[in-house]
Scaffold this active site. Structure first.
Site: not given
Ligand code: NAD
Length: 480
Positions: A147, A171-173, A246, A280, A382, A452
């Site tokens: 999100w 699948k968006p958030s 990512e 991130c 984090e 990592k």
């Molecule tokens: P999240 O991992 O909770 O959710 C991300 C997505 O995964 C959402 O669409 C969610 O619905 C889905 N999801 C959750 N549980 C799932 C499951 N069991 N099976 C399949 N899909 C599932 O992350 P968030 O809270 O939405 O975002 C924040 C995190 O994203 C932070 O840790 C941030 O660092 C990371 N992030 C990383 C990058 C990068 O490029 N490395 C960029 C942006 C955000």
């Protein structure tokens, strides 16, 4: 009300629970989407599978033309899309506009690569025999997005996937599906063929997991948290799907005694507090050489004090609300851990007072912390919010040891006038990106991906294309 976008159209599913999307600035409802599960995901995957042969077999230049037209249409809709993004995500309108433009910019980068997808030729393998290295798309790619930057992080997957001939089910958030659904509609109206880019809505364990487990999905491109990334890798292992993960980060910034302190302070402030710290790639731990620590901290504190907190739609706001109440509570707990460990609070560490802001939305003041203990939560976890810890260090060795003392390895930066020091740091910091005397800006031209527990695989650059294609060896012997 918004509906999943499948096979070139919004599709209504009856009988499903609906998820309410709220504006983080005031808790008001801005829309709702159905909580899709396996059946809805399957419908999207079938649509994508049906579209795949035609899209795959289209000349690459034509695919580029179609994708370029679709990207251009999104650019034309910035003024419609940015307020929608601000409403569901909370970020200032200015940042929402930047984000949509960034999405377009990324697609255009891949459009530019359409005519440069290459395989290989190996001569004289044997008598009358040569080899080819043929590059082919994978098929249906599942793109699971968080999100914090709902559209740019989608663009990072959509661009390389589509230009190489794959088809996508995104699948968006659960809390930010609206802008993505509207973008899908705009792109199809501008000529993207039906089924090439589908969007399903639902929770992670519902629609997200169904996508990761679907046997016709050949790759999961995921951006999100490290714990969910680990789950997805295990799910994908079921049928050995390809993955790009990512994940989270805790980027170190090293400020040496010969650094330009004004520029470094500015990069730390923007790098930490952009998107209210919910990024991130963000400056999350600062290590400053002790000779210049007081001067640097003074400059940084002056910048942090000037950051204005408020609703994303108000003029001059630098920090909108945090996206969720749970996210704010987590940051508060992490800051408390820093304070309990002996950190000096130089600014913030509280919800804003006055204007009734804190009662309306998940606002939090930008927070600057000096010298929490190295085992406090702001050092080891984090921090996904507006809190920046700063530590004094005796020199480069100590800075590098602390920088690398993290499970994460996403971004990093070093500030110094000494290029020997800079190149040593660039070689020794365990991270997928190191900026030298530069703010942490991601360039489409360079590959990006974590080390990592920040994940694996690359997005951006020409390298991203490798993660959306398979190569195969072909041996050709002259017919005699
Ligand atoms: P999240 O991992 O909770 O959710 C991300 C997505 O995964 C959402 O669409 C969610 O619905 C889905 N999801 C959750 N549980 C799932 C499951 N069991 N099976 C399949 N899909 C599932 O992350 P968030 O809270 O939405 O975002 C924040 C995190 O994203 C932070 O840790 C941030 O660092 C990371 N992030 C990383 C990058 C990068 O490029 N490395 C960029 C942006 C955000």
């Amino acid at each position: 009300m918004a509906e999943p976008f499948i096979d070139g159209a919004s599709v209504e599913f009856s009988g499903l629970d609906r998820m309410t999307i709220v504006d983080p600035s005031d808790g008001e409802e801005v829309g709702s989407v159905p909580a899709g599960e396996g059946a809805e995901v399957d419908q999207a995957v079938q649509s994508a599978s049906a579209a795949f042969p035609v899209w795959r077999d289209m000349p690459a230049a034509k695919r580029g033309e179609v994708l370029g037209g679709a990207a251009h249409a999104v650019l034309g809709a910035v003024e419609e899309l940015a307020p929608l993004l601000t409403a569901e995500q909370g970020k200032p309108l200015r940042e929402a506009r930047l984000e949509i433009r960034r999405f377009v910019h990324t697609l255009e980068h891949y459009v530019g690569l359409a005519k440069n997808i290459r395989g290989g030729y190996v001569p004289d393998l044997d008598v009358d025999t040569y080899g080819l290295i043929v590059r082919r798309p994978l098929g249906v790619v599942g793109a699971i997005v968080p999100w914090n930057f709902p559209t740019t992080l989608l663009g990072n997957k959509l661009g390389p996937a589509l230009i190489t001939g794959n088809v996508v089910v995104a699948k968006p958030s659960d809390t930010t599906p609206l802008t993505t659904l509207r973008i899908a509609e705009i792109m199809h109206r501008a000529g993207l063929p039906a089924g090439v880019f589908n969007v399903v809505t639902g929770t992670g364990p519902g629609a997200g997991q169904a996508l990761a487990e679907h046997p016709q999905v050949r790759k999961i491109a995921f951006t999100g948290s490290t714990p969910v990334g680990k789950k997805l890798m295990a799910l994908a292992a079921g049928d050995l799907k390809r993955t790009t993960l990512e994940l989270g980060g805790s980027d170190p910034m090293i400020v040496c005694d010969d650094a330009n302190l004004d520029r470094a302070a500015s990069a730390a402030s923007v790098g930490r507090f952009f998107n209210a710290g919910q990024a991130c790639l963000a400056v999350k731990r600062v290590f400053v050489f002790e000779d210049v620590a007081d001067a640097f901290v003074e400059k940084l504190a002056a910048k942090v004090r000037r950051l204005r907190v408020g609703p994303g739609t108000a003029e001059g706001i630098m920090l909108g609300p945090l996206h969720s109440s749970g996210g704010r509570e987590l940051v508060e707990e992490q800051i408390q851990s820093a304070v309990d460990s002996g950190a000096e609070v130089l600014h913030g560490a509280r919800r804003p007072e006055g204007d009734g802001l804190s009662e309306k939305g998940n606002y939090y003041e930008p927070t600057l912390l000096l010298e929490p203990s190295h085992d406090s939560r702001v050092a080891t976890e984090e921090v996904f919010g507006p809190a920046l810890p700063v530590w004094r260090v005796g020199g480069m060795e100590e800075a590098l040891e602390l920088a690398n003392g993290s499970i994460y390895g996403l971004g990093s930066s070093i500030w110094t006038a000494d290029l020997n020091r800079a190149s040593e740091a660039a070689e020794r910091i365990e991270a997928g990106y190191t900026w030298i005397n530069s703010p942490q800006v991601v360039y489409d031209e360079l590959p990006f991906g974590g080390w990592k527990q920040s994940g694996h695989g690359k997005e951006h650059g020409i390298e991203a294309l490798d993660y959306y294609t398979e190569t195969k060896a072909v041996v050709v012997r002259r017919a005699t």
